[in-house]
Design a protein around this motif. Structure first.
Motif, short mmCIF file in Angstrom:
data_model
loop_
_atom_site.label_atom_id
_atom_site.label_comp_id
_atom_site.label_asym_id
_atom_site.label_seq_id
_atom_site.Cartn_x
_atom_site.Cartn_y
_atom_site.Cartn_z
N UNK A 171 0.85 -1.19 0.00
CA UNK A 171 0.00 0.00 0.00
C UNK A 171 0.88 1.24 0.00
N UNK A 172 0.59 2.19 -0.88
CA UNK A 172 1.29 3.47 -0.90
C UNK A 172 0.28 4.54 -0.47
N UNK A 206 9.02 -1.32 -8.22
CA UNK A 206 9.94 -0.41 -7.56
C UNK A 206 9.47 1.03 -7.77
N UNK A 207 9.61 1.84 -6.73
CA UNK A 207 9.24 3.25 -6.85
C UNK A 207 10.23 3.92 -7.79
N UNK A 217 7.23 0.91 -11.04
CA UNK A 217 7.42 0.15 -12.26
C UNK A 217 8.09 -1.18 -12.05
N UNK A 218 7.95 -2.03 -13.03
CA UNK A 218 8.61 -3.33 -13.09
C UNK A 218 9.17 -3.46 -14.50
N UNK A 219 10.49 -3.60 -14.60
CA UNK A 219 11.15 -3.65 -15.90
C UNK A 219 12.13 -4.83 -15.90
N UNK A 220 11.60 -6.01 -16.16
CA UNK A 220 12.42 -7.22 -16.18
C UNK A 220 11.69 -8.30 -16.98
N UNK A 229 6.14 -2.69 -17.04
CA UNK A 229 4.86 -2.38 -16.43
C UNK A 229 5.02 -1.12 -15.59
N UNK A 230 4.07 -0.21 -15.69
CA UNK A 230 4.14 1.03 -14.92
C UNK A 230 2.78 1.34 -14.34
N UNK A 231 2.77 1.71 -13.06
CA UNK A 231 1.56 2.17 -12.39
C UNK A 231 1.85 3.56 -11.85
#
Length: 165
Positions: A44-45, A61-62, A76-79, A84-86
């Motif tokens: 949760x952020x 990761x922020x 984001x997740x870049x692997x 993927x970006x939220x």
């Protein structure tokens, strides 16, 4: 008897090891990711300025903005051949522009035909809160849990009072 038991355990361990070494996972990165998403944990952020919150997969990761803007956060997740970006944005609106309520928006990302977005827009007072998720079209079947959370997003969850007995 003891030697026989040790021999059997060593034989079983050797068989398992050979299966793992000789037959590695043949699935694609996307297939492995799709299965892993079934077990993903969400964090949760909460924004320290505006107080809104949202959940995101814990392996995201922020991502820091070169020029920080109050109310804008991105994870984001870049692997594994996935990007993927939220992101969550807060946009000030004038009283005349602001509508009460919320709506969902989805579509293709401009200039990137193979990427889609899913957004939840909420008007609250003089602010427009927007939670958006960007993902590759090929990975859509793996994104169900993330999209569900965006669709049902409540940026200011109400505290439920305990039931009296």
């Amino acid at each position: 008897m003891k030697k026989l038991l040790i021999f059997i355990l060593v034989a079983v361990a050797a068989t398992v090891a050979s299966i793992i070494v000789l037959h590695p996972d043949q699935r694609s990165d996307l297939e492995r990711f799709r299965e892993a998403m079934n077990f993903a944990v969400f964090d949760q952020y909460t924004d320290s300025v505006y107080g809104h919150s949202f959940s995101y997969p814990s392996f995201f990761q922020k991502e820091e903005d070169p020029v920080p803007i109050n109310g804008h956060t991105q994870f984001g997740y870049h692997a594994h051949n996935l990007n993927l970006v939220m992101e969550c944005r807060v946009v000030a609106t004038s009283g005349q522009e602001a509508k009460m309520g919320d709506f969902i928006d989805t579509g293709s990302v401009d200039f990137m035909d193979d990427y889609k977005y899913y957004s939840h827009h909420i008007y609250k007072g003089r602010h427009h809160l927007i939670l958006t998720f960007y993902y590759p079209r090929k990975a859509e079947s793996a994104m169900g849990r993330v999209i569900y959370r965006i669709k049902n997003w409540e940026p200011f969850p109400t505290k439920k009072l305990p039931l009296r007995q």
